[in-house]
Motif scaffolding. Sequence first.
Motif, PDB file in Angstrom:
ATOM      1  N   TYR A   1       3.097  -1.243   4.005  1.00 28.60           N
ATOM      2  CA  TYR A   1       2.608   0.082   3.642  1.00 28.60           C
ATOM      3  C   TYR A   1       3.764   1.076   3.770  1.00 28.60           C
ATOM      4  O   TYR A   1       4.680   0.891   4.577  1.00 28.60           O
ATOM      5  CB  TYR A   1       1.413   0.512   4.503  1.00 28.60           C
TER       6      TYR A   1
ATOM      7  N   VAL B   1       0.855  -1.186   0.000  1.00 24.00           N
ATOM      8  CA  VAL B   1       0.000   0.000   0.000  1.00 24.00           C
ATOM      9  C   VAL B   1       0.891   1.235   0.000  1.00 24.00           C
ATOM     10  O   VAL B   1       1.786   1.366   0.842  1.00 24.00           O
ATOM     11  CB  VAL B   1      -0.935   0.018   1.227  1.00 24.00           C
TER      12      VAL B   1
ATOM     13  N   THR C   1      -6.639   0.097   4.842  1.00 25.53           N
ATOM     14  CA  THR C   1      -5.394  -0.637   5.062  1.00 25.53           C
ATOM     15  C   THR C   1      -5.492  -1.525   6.302  1.00 25.53           C
ATOM     16  O   THR C   1      -5.027  -2.673   6.292  1.00 25.53           O
ATOM     17  CB  THR C   1      -4.217   0.353   5.184  1.00 25.53           C
TER      18      THR C   1
END
Length: 307
Positions: free
Chosen positions: A197, A102, A183
Motif C-alpha cells: 500500500y 493499494v 486494506t
Amino acid sequence: MRAARPIRSARVLISAVALGCLPTLALAHTIPRPTATASYSTTAFVRHIVLQGAVNVRDLGGYRTEQGRHVRYGQVFRADGLGRLTDTDVTRLSQEGLRTVVDFRVPQEVRGDGADRLPAGLTVTSRPVRDLGLYTTTMEVIASKDPVEQQEVLGDGKAAQLMRSIYRAFVTDPGDRRAFAETIRDIAHHGRTPLLYHCTSGKDRTGWLSYVLLRAVGVPAATAERDYLLSNDFRAAADLRVREGLEQSGLMRDPDLLVPLQEVRPDYLGAALGQAERDYGGLYGYLTRGLGLDRATLARLHARLVR
C-alpha cells in the motif's frame, strides 16, 4: 481561482526536483542522490527496498512483538509514489511476488503525479484517503510565488496544524476508515498477500496504517512509532532537493515553510491516537468499532503476519 498553468508548472517542478531531474544549474546546491548498489538497504532489521524512482519503500516485517515473536518479512510492504519507477525498479519490485497494490492517493494526486508503474499482471486497487485539500493547497500556494501568501497559508504553525487535522480525519472520516479497514481485511486474506500500500510520500496515510497494523499484531507502541518516524530518514535527501529546487527556481523565498508538510512528527501521530481515544476508547476500539474488524479478522491478521 488561479490559472491551471502555474499550478501544473509547480507540480512538474516539484516532481522533477524530487527525482533530481532539473537542469544542472538549478540543482547546483542540492545533495546528490546516493547511487543504489544493492537491492536492499538494512538498518538493524528494517528492510528498505532500494529503488531509483521511489525513496520510501519498505518491508513491514522484522519487528519483534510483545510476545517475543516477529512480524514476517515478505507479506506487507509500504511505499511512497510508484508513478516514476524506472524499468529496473519495476523488475526489482516484481521479485517481491506482489499480488495486491493499494493506492491511497486522491484523484488530484494521481492526475498530477501519474499512475503507478507496476510489474506485469498487477492492477491497482484505488482507495483514496482524503488529504483535506493538502495537495491542491500546496500546489496553489507554491505556484503563487508570493512569499506573503505562502507565509499566511503555511507559516506560524498553520502547516503543522493542517497535518494534525489530516491525522484526526484518519479516525473521524468514514471514507478514510473504510479504506483502511478494507486494506487490513485484504492483508488478513490469504489470497491477497503479499500486499503493498502507498500514498504520495509514503509517510502519513501509509505511516498511520503501518502503525495501526504493527500495533494490531502486538508490536510495542514505541517500536511502531520508530517505524513511523523512519520516513524522515528515508525522505530527507529527496525533500531537501525539493526545497532547494523551489528556492533556486524563485517559486519560494522560504521553502522551509514546507518542512512541517514533508516531515512526520510524534504530535501528528498523537493527534490520530488522541482522536481514537476520544471516539473509541483507544486503538483497539478504533480497530473493532471504528474500522469494523471482528475478532476473527484480527486473529487471521495475526496468523498471517506473525511467526
